[in-house]
Design a protein around this motif. Structure first.
Motif, PDB file in Angstrom:
ATOM      1  N   SER A   1     -10.771 -33.713  19.656  1.00  0.00           N
ATOM      2  CA  SER A   1     -11.387 -32.347  19.340  1.00  0.00           C
ATOM      3  C   SER A   1     -11.701 -31.425  20.621  1.00  0.00           C
ATOM      4  O   SER A   1     -11.975 -31.992  21.839  1.00  0.00           O
ATOM      5  N   GLU A   2     -11.552 -30.306  20.277  1.00  0.00           N
ATOM      6  CA  GLU A   2     -12.107 -29.318  21.547  1.00  0.00           C
ATOM      7  C   GLU A   2     -13.720 -28.935  21.278  1.00  0.00           C
ATOM      8  O   GLU A   2     -14.367 -28.855  22.387  1.00  0.00           O
ATOM      9  N   VAL A   3     -14.112 -29.222  20.329  1.00  0.00           N
ATOM     10  CA  VAL A   3     -15.580 -29.161  19.986  1.00  0.00           C
ATOM     11  C   VAL A   3     -16.061 -30.386  18.984  1.00  0.00           C
ATOM     12  O   VAL A   3     -15.254 -30.372  17.925  1.00  0.00           O
ATOM     13  N   VAL A   4     -17.087 -30.599  19.032  1.00  0.00           N
ATOM     14  CA  VAL A   4     -17.751 -31.768  17.966  1.00  0.00           C
ATOM     15  C   VAL A   4     -18.918 -31.335  17.658  1.00  0.00           C
ATOM     16  O   VAL A   4     -19.762 -30.749  18.178  1.00  0.00           O
ATOM     17  N   VAL A   5     -18.977 -31.199  16.101  1.00  0.00           N
ATOM     18  CA  VAL A   5     -20.143 -31.159  15.416  1.00  0.00           C
ATOM     19  C   VAL A   5     -20.667 -32.455  14.862  1.00  0.00           C
ATOM     20  O   VAL A   5     -19.991 -33.363  14.311  1.00  0.00           O
ATOM     21  N   ASP A   6     -21.715 -33.097  15.576  1.00  0.00           N
ATOM     22  CA  ASP A   6     -22.567 -34.203  15.270  1.00  0.00           C
ATOM     23  C   ASP A   6     -23.523 -34.087  13.985  1.00  0.00           C
ATOM     24  O   ASP A   6     -24.310 -33.311  14.206  1.00  0.00           O
ATOM     25  N   ALA A   7     -23.096 -34.585  13.184  1.00  0.00           N
ATOM     26  CA  ALA A   7     -23.934 -34.760  11.769  1.00  0.00           C
ATOM     27  C   ALA A   7     -24.421 -35.935  11.394  1.00  0.00           C
ATOM     28  O   ALA A   7     -24.552 -36.240  10.288  1.00  0.00           O
ATOM     29  N   ALA A   8     -24.352 -36.659  12.370  1.00  0.00           N
ATOM     30  CA  ALA A   8     -24.987 -38.407  12.144  1.00  0.00           C
ATOM     31  C   ALA A   8     -26.430 -38.136  11.749  1.00  0.00           C
ATOM     32  O   ALA A   8     -27.073 -37.251  11.921  1.00  0.00           O
ATOM     33  N   PRO A   9     -27.006 -39.318  11.148  1.00  0.00           N
ATOM     34  CA  PRO A   9     -28.383 -39.307  10.772  1.00  0.00           C
ATOM     35  C   PRO A   9     -29.153 -39.191  12.161  1.00  0.00           C
ATOM     36  O   PRO A   9     -28.977 -39.225  13.188  1.00  0.00           O
TER      37      PRO A   9
ATOM     38  N   PRO B   1     -17.537 -30.273  24.467  1.00  0.00           N
ATOM     39  CA  PRO B   1     -18.715 -29.654  23.972  1.00  0.00           C
ATOM     40  C   PRO B   1     -19.263 -30.044  22.437  1.00  0.00           C
ATOM     41  O   PRO B   1     -18.394 -30.201  21.804  1.00  0.00           O
ATOM     42  N   ALA B   2     -20.633 -30.339  22.208  1.00  0.00           N
ATOM     43  CA  ALA B   2     -21.165 -30.757  21.106  1.00  0.00           C
ATOM     44  C   ALA B   2     -22.314 -30.358  20.747  1.00  0.00           C
ATOM     45  O   ALA B   2     -23.201 -29.822  21.242  1.00  0.00           O
ATOM     46  N   ILE B   3     -22.334 -30.033  19.180  1.00  0.00           N
ATOM     47  CA  ILE B   3     -23.500 -29.544  18.422  1.00  0.00           C
ATOM     48  C   ILE B   3     -24.240 -30.663  17.650  1.00  0.00           C
ATOM     49  O   ILE B   3     -23.473 -31.431  17.298  1.00  0.00           O
TER      50      ILE B   3
END
Lengths: 350, 350
Positions: free
Chosen positions: A79-87, A104-106
């Protein structure tokens, strides 16, 4: 095309994946999921490369007949960016992994503001996330409040916000949640955490929030009192909010009396999963009295943060500036609802 | 013993009858009911002379095996005071009948304030009903708000009340009511009728109310913001409210999280029908910040007006003054709940 990995594929993750896939300047390079349930099947059918979010679940996916592209470490590397949508809480644990990989991460609103460079709402503080490596998209209720405060602050100044948040007990798929036939002050102590959370976006804002939980699953409802710095008319307020791309001013002629009809309206319009990305503000409720604004708005807890995640990706990577990003996001998703049947105005992004 | 007739024997009427029967200075000379359902059976079992509220239903009662003492005209003739607990609107129609018969009458909160000499809340304006022939006991929510405003006004002055009323959709026996799994702004327009209704008790008070309906049947919930004329501590406020006989300050150590546990608490204490005549204020929620009081209170819509009806009878007939009437009512019903297990204080009436 920017490669975006989605780590966590539940209520938020699957929606973010679809929203990213709909954008012209980014692509879903994969989604990581913790268990091989119907959500995993949905990911595969959508053509998203599937990763196991946990190393110890690889076999469970294989036994269920899924072909994995790898584990979440592999996804991060892709990934070039990660969207973290874990609990909630897992995002915080994952942040050092993203940092170590230089990606980079959200993270989402349940994680602490302390862990990131900035909390984020596109309308209110897009610029704060430009070039950042770790950003937190604030929760659904905080997003809904920030979208209101931003234009009010710009146009009139905001002296004080007093909000009662009548919250849904759980999402439709959270079968273990309650209450049933009850009304719970939650938390009992005042203020609830929502006010301080809005302060991660508007540090100087005076805001007090009270929270309640009720036996409903469709949307949250906000009962709002906002002291303004000047005394506009109710009509002026209604026009101002109607001009916001992510605020749907519910027209009187639609006869929408609550969250059920709002969601049915969204389903009638072919919205994916019946989602309502916009704040839904009852036009008839907008009342200004001695510089105090009263109004009701409904917030779709499963989806209002989705466009914000997409914009955060652009802010962090420099793909676009605020106006351009919000316009692209809104066009790609189809955000912007007309106030009434007669209204021909296409609501334009900010 | 003052002879009190109850015209209308539904949710309110049957409770008023039992409360009157429990008083040392008055007696139930009869109850009038519109249909021979289980409520009629309950009246007979309690020994109340049964009247038909409507002339055209006499046969229906006879066919169901009930022995009638007459119709509502006969009941009015028998009574020294009538409490009208007929459905909203019927009380207004009945008022000329009471006047023609020369019998003082009390109607309930759904009737208009214009039809009576005064609206009534024992704590706030007992004296206004002294000697009156037609009095209206305000509705459950207005009663709950008036009981709070009275001591606050006396001790600090009240600058403004902002209230969000999260209302139960219907009572447990109202099987046709909703909503199910929804949250409805109701009314959508601001303010709701509750603020103006409180003004029938406190004409000068600045108050804005917003109403909502949710899928619950047990109690209403008020989310309150009250601007005071001075800046007492949260502790002082808690003590003040704890000293009010018809306010139950819910102690933290009881672990009561909502309306369900409140009603279970009342049932555990042997309260008739699990009734909670008091405002139920969460002690932990009482928060004063810059002269603004925030708090949650739950209101039992079926019962909080019951002691008020009893006191209105005494005010109109001169049976007792305010302090004496409230004390007698509270003692006869067992009103007054301790804040905590450790609390030995017997809450005394105002």
């Amino acid at each position: 095309m920017l490669k975006v990995g989605i780590n966590g594929y539940g209520t938020i993750g699957k929606r973010v994946a679809d929203a990213v896939a709909a954008q012209p300047d980014m692509t879903v390079c994969g989604v990581a999921k913790a268990s091989p349930d119907f959500g995993a099947d949905g990911a595969v059918r959508r053509g998203y490369p599937l990763y196991s979010a946990r190393d110890d679940r690889v076999n469970a996916f294989r036994e269920a007949g899924y072909e994995l592209a790898g584990t979440s470490d592999d996804l991060i590397a892709e990934s070039e960016v990660v969207v973290d949508a874990a609990p909630g809480g897992i995002g915080a644990e994952n942040l050092p992994r993203y940092e170590a990989a230089g990606v980079p991460a959200i993270v989402q609103g349940k994680e602490s503001d302390d862990l990131v460079e900035t909390s984020f709402n596109a309308r209110a503080n897009f610029e704060d996330a430009e070039g950042a490596d770790a950003v937190r998209v604030v929760s659904c209720n905080t997003t809904g409040l920030s979208r209101l405060v931003a234009p009010l602050e710009e146009n009139y100044g905001v002296e004080k916000v007093r909000a009662t948040l009548v919250r849904r007990g759980g999402d439709p798929d959270q079968t273990g949640r309650g209450p049933i036939n009850d009304i719970l002050p939650d938390p009992i102590a005042v203020p609830s955490h929502h006010g301080p959370d809005v302060n991660t976006i508007f540090p100087e804002l005076s805001i007090d929030t009270m929270g309640l939980k009720v036996p409903a699953t469709l949307m949250h409802m906000h009962s709002l009192n906002i002291e303004l710095g000047s005394d506009p008319s109710s009509e002026e307020l209604r026009e101002l909010l109607g001009g916001e791309s992510r605020v749907f001013v519910v027209g009187d002629d639609f006869s929408i009396d609550g969250t059920g009809k709002l969601r049915e309206f969204a389903r009638d319009r072919g919205r994916p999963r019946g989602d309502l990305w916009e704040n839904c503000v009852w036009g008839e409720s907008i009342t200004v009295k001695d510089s105090e604004l009263y109004m009701f708005q409904a917030i779709h807890q499963e989806s209002d943060v989705i466009p914000e995640n997409v914009d955060a990706i652009r802010a962090m990577t420099g793909l676009a500036d605020k106006e351009e990003s919000m316009r692209i996001t809104d066009e790609a998703l189809g955000i912007g609802l007309p106030e009434s049947r007669e209204s021909s105005a296409v609501v334009s992004p900010v």
